[in-house]
Design a protein around this motif. Structure first.
Motif, mmCIF file in Angstrom:
data_model
loop_
_atom_site.group_PDB
_atom_site.id
_atom_site.type_symbol
_atom_site.label_atom_id
_atom_site.label_comp_id
_atom_site.label_asym_id
_atom_site.label_seq_id
_atom_site.Cartn_x
_atom_site.Cartn_y
_atom_site.Cartn_z
ATOM 1 N N ARG A 1 0.829 -1.216 0.000
ATOM 2 C CA ARG A 1 0.000 0.000 0.000
ATOM 3 C C ARG A 1 0.857 1.257 0.000
ATOM 4 N N HIS B 1 -9.259 16.309 -7.694
ATOM 5 C CA HIS B 1 -9.366 16.281 -6.232
ATOM 6 C C HIS B 1 -9.845 17.619 -5.701
ATOM 7 N N ASP C 1 -6.678 19.021 -1.047
ATOM 8 C CA ASP C 1 -5.894 17.803 -1.224
ATOM 9 C C ASP C 1 -4.906 17.916 -2.378
ATOM 10 N N THR D 1 -2.110 11.531 2.482
ATOM 11 C CA THR D 1 -3.204 10.724 1.918
ATOM 12 C C THR D 1 -3.532 11.188 0.503
ATOM 13 N N ALA D 2 -3.482 12.501 0.271
ATOM 14 C CA ALA D 2 -3.769 13.011 -1.075
ATOM 15 C C ALA D 2 -2.740 12.467 -2.060
ATOM 16 N N GLN E 1 -0.947 9.716 -1.719
ATOM 17 C CA GLN E 1 -1.136 8.267 -1.876
ATOM 18 C C GLN E 1 -2.311 7.956 -2.807
ATOM 19 N N THR E 2 -3.412 8.710 -2.654
ATOM 20 C CA THR E 2 -4.580 8.477 -3.509
ATOM 21 C C THR E 2 -4.224 8.721 -4.967
ATOM 22 N N THR F 1 -2.012 5.894 -6.378
ATOM 23 C CA THR F 1 -2.775 4.680 -6.688
ATOM 24 C C THR F 1 -3.440 4.808 -8.058
ATOM 25 N N ALA F 2 -4.099 5.954 -8.289
ATOM 26 C CA ALA F 2 -4.806 6.153 -9.553
ATOM 27 C C ALA F 2 -3.819 6.253 -10.718
#
Ligand code: ADP
Ligand code: ZN
Ligand code: ZN
Length: 678
Positions: free
Chosen positions: A89, A611, A615, A646-647, A649-650, A653-654
């Motif tokens: 992750r 976003h 973020d 977190t922004a 990481q999101t 991922t995308a």
């Protein structure tokens, strides 16, 4: 599609974020974490079972059967699988790629041969004769040490994170040893991570001497395969009390793990720089938090991120403020100004005279230069042309001992050129200095001195670094010349002088972390001087004595350097004020990697704009990597930056999902989360 035969879900060592389905008639959930061998792309490959199912999306005629489920050895423990999940992750690396590579190579090899691994006789590490000087009994802790130990030992049994910040020689090792003893007394195991095992022979000796009745094992990549497996099994079965290892040791299964120590936590070697780019220190914090045990991060010069974690209240700070040996004081730091004094062959007359006086007193000296080889370049005397590596955008380093030019990036070696490629003249001069040249200059200036060189070239043979350090302890050497290998935790009471040569370059590097790294290294190297009743002295040859790195060194005030660095980082919105990730890509053809990077940049921009404002992730322009060409590949990097982890990481991922779909085979790419060289 439903299947009568159970389906084993298998993660493989491939750059794909998915598992693969195989038929396995006796599969059960007990197999999760076991090594398996499966047919894949026409080969038998080793994988890890991650689940069992009764249906598959793969059409039944295409489903193949597993060749082997390795039930002769225990499956990877569930907490280790959880650690792999975390890395998957956080570092965005495929589960299989992480999981397969943490397993000792011999387990993989045995599985591939469809055999159980052959057991070797366990060895016991014993105190060697060289450690006879080491005290077997623990010294009484001083007040600072006692407070640190009380805090840590009082916290055993649940998660807590401690920064043990102690100046060099303040006795951090002693605090670790006491904390380990308290852990073992509870019937638990302790894990100690060190930067480079071969550079910490004294540390190993201390541990072995202090715990003569305990089982102490090691885990590092330089071990013989058989020994690595034996030690892994001792750890995994709970029989080993203490595991000491390098970054890869963080994945060692330890059923009764009760304490993690990361020594020299600021050290860059805890970050893996190829393959899965994890930080063993950060993974260690996660491991401690999930299994519920204290973690102690020790350093004289903590990483700025670690200090930030203290400020945010995530870590608690324990300080050792004095040298543990009562008479030992911190060395005096003085500058030799290169603007007013010449340094032929890299050494000023002032430094040479100081070294000479030191060894005449029967004491020892150390000269630190952060570059190996004889000279970082050869220069044509007529036109200034310098030979470069054919496959990298870097100059070839001259190694005089073997009379070769060597590329420090790809390892390529050539003979020194007979004639200049530009003007055909035949005279060349070495430009700049490396360890070899400083060693040669010292031998010439001080012909009777006993000198040894410590760098990767001189210590390639196993045990040679340890032999040099033993000889230093025994007083059989007068001068050590070397790279940062000299900086790490050695304790030589008779070294009273440290010379620092050619550090200016690194202090002014383009990498925003370079000054931090140099500050850490210099404070560590300087910390080698004056560790006993003999007063120590550090002489720094520089043109920039007013630089914050040198000023902090002189004042023995690392905190002052950190404050200055933090002001700069905040101004430029760099870590720890923001979080970074790099997309690193390389291809043989420049246009391929350029196109890939442009596409990636556009995709990242589009994703970031979708976003919410708060973020936002900043997407930079793709740029050439510091070393633009390496081993024939053109290299680019794209920086992504956000004040919110977190922004970031999101978005990663995308973005990765899109990059994987595009499946551009001529471009190799990797995500580097929390990169340490940018
Ligand atoms: P650090 O790891 O902080 O640089 P070390 O643990 O190597 O420091 O300790 C420096 C020296 O001080 C070592 O020789 C060690 O044996 C000694 N020492 C540590 N603690 C004590 C103590 N409480 N009393 C006496 N000597 C100590
Ligand atoms: Zn020329
Ligand atoms: Zn090269």
């Amino acid at each position: 599609m439903a299947s009568e035969t159970p389906i084993l879900l298998v993660a493989l060592d491939v750059p794909l974020a998915k598992h693969f389905d195989f038929l396995c008639k006796d599969a059960s959930s007990d197999d999760i974490g076991r090594l398996v061998v499966v047919p894949f792309s026409g080969k038998q490959v080793v994988g890890i079972a991650v689940g069992v199912a009764h249906s598959s999306e793969v059409p039944s005629e295409k489903l193949r059967a597993v060749d082997l489920v390795q039930r002769a050895t225990p499956p990877l423990a569930s907490d280790i699988l959880a650690l792999v999940r975390f890395c998957e992750r956080y570092y965005h690396a495929p589960f299989g790629q992480i999981a397969i590579n943490i397993v000792p190579p011999l387990l993989r090899i045995a599985a591939r041969q469809l055999k159980p691994p052959r057991a070797t006789k366990p060895r016991r590490k014993t105190a060697t004769t060289a450690s006879a000087a080491v005290a077997f009994t623990a010294p009484t802790l001083n007040t600072d040490q006692q407070m640190a130990f009380d805090a840590i030992s009082g916290a055993l049994g649940s998660y807590s994170a401690w920064l043990l910040e102690g100046i060099t020689g303040s006795g951090k090792t002693e605090v670790y040893l006491h904390a380990i003893a308290a852990t073992l007394a509870r019937g638990q195991q302790a894990l100690v991570l060190v930067p480079e095992i071969n550079l910490t022979p004294q540390f190993m000796k201390h541990i072995v001497a202090r715990f003569p009745a305990q089982v102490i094992v090691t885990q590092h990549s330089g071990m013989a395969a058989g020994a690595r497996l034996v030690d892994w099994r001792l750890a995994e079965s709970g029989a080993a009390d203490i595991v000491v290892g390098t970054r890869l040791a963080i994945f060692t299964p330890m059923p009764k793990l009760g304490l993690i120590v990361v020594d020299e936590e600021h050290d860059a070697s805890f970050k893996q720089q190829e393959g899965v780019r994890y930080s063993a220190r950060d993974v260690a914090v996660f491991r401690a938090s999930t299994i519920g045990c204290p973690i102690v991060l020790g350093s004289a010069t903590p990483a700025i991120e670690t200090l930030d974690n203290v400020t945010r209240g995530r870590f608690k700070r324990l300080a050792l403020t004095q040298r543990a040996v009562a008479a030992a004081t911190l060395p005096r730091v003085e500058f030799i100004h290169l603007d007013s004094e010449k340094a032929p062959d890299g050494l000023t007359a002032t430094l040479l005279a100081a070294i000479d006086a030191t060894i005449k007193r029967g004491e020892q000296a150390m000269v630190f230069i952060n570059r190996r080889g004889y000279a970082p370049a050869l220069v044509c005397a007529a036109c200034g042309w310098m030979p470069e590596c054919r496959r990298c955008s870097a100059r070839m380093v001259f190694h005089r001992g073997i009379n070769k030019l060597r590329c420090h990036h790809c390892g390529a070696e050539t003979k020194p050129p007979k004639a200049c490629a530009d003007c055909h003249e035949t005279t060349f001069h070495p430009a700049g200095q490396g360890t070899e040249r400083i060693e040669a200059a010292l031998r010439e200036a001080l012909p009777t001195a006993r000198i040894a060189r410590v760098d990767r070239d001189a210590t390639r043979r196993k045990g040679s670094a340890a032999a040099i350090f033993d000889a230093t302890s025994a007083g059989a050497l007068d001068i050590l010349v070397g790279t940062q290998m000299l900086a790490k935790g050695h304790d030589f009471p008779n070294i009273t002088l440290v010379g620092v040569v050619n550090a200016d370059g690194a202090v002014f590097s383009a990498d925003f972390r370079a000054a931090e790294r140099m500050a850490q290294q210099l404070m560590q190297v300087a910390g080698r001087a004056g560790r006993s009743a003999l007063p120590g002295r550090v002489l720094v040859q520089t043109r920039h004595a007013d630089h914050p790195v040198y000023q902090a060194l002189q004042a023995h005030d690392y905190a002052r350097f950190v404050s200055a660095a933090l002001v700069e980082r905040q101004l430029m919105q760099l870590p720890p004020f923001t979080y970074l990730a790099l997309l690193r890509a390389e291809a043989k053809q420049a246009d391929k990697v350029n196109q890939f990077m442009r596409d990636a940049q556009h995709a990242a921009q589009r994703l970031s704009q979708s976003h919410a404002q708060a973020d936002a992730v900043r997407v930079w322009e793709p740029v050439a990597s510091t070393l633009e060409r390496k081993a024939g590949y053109t290299r680019r990097q794209l920086m992504l930056q956000s004040p919110r982890r977190t922004a970031l990481q999101t978005l990663l991922t995308a973005l990765i999902a899109e990059l994987r779909v595009s499946d551009n085979r001529s471009v190799k790419w990797v995500i580097d989360v929390d990169p340490i060289d940018v």
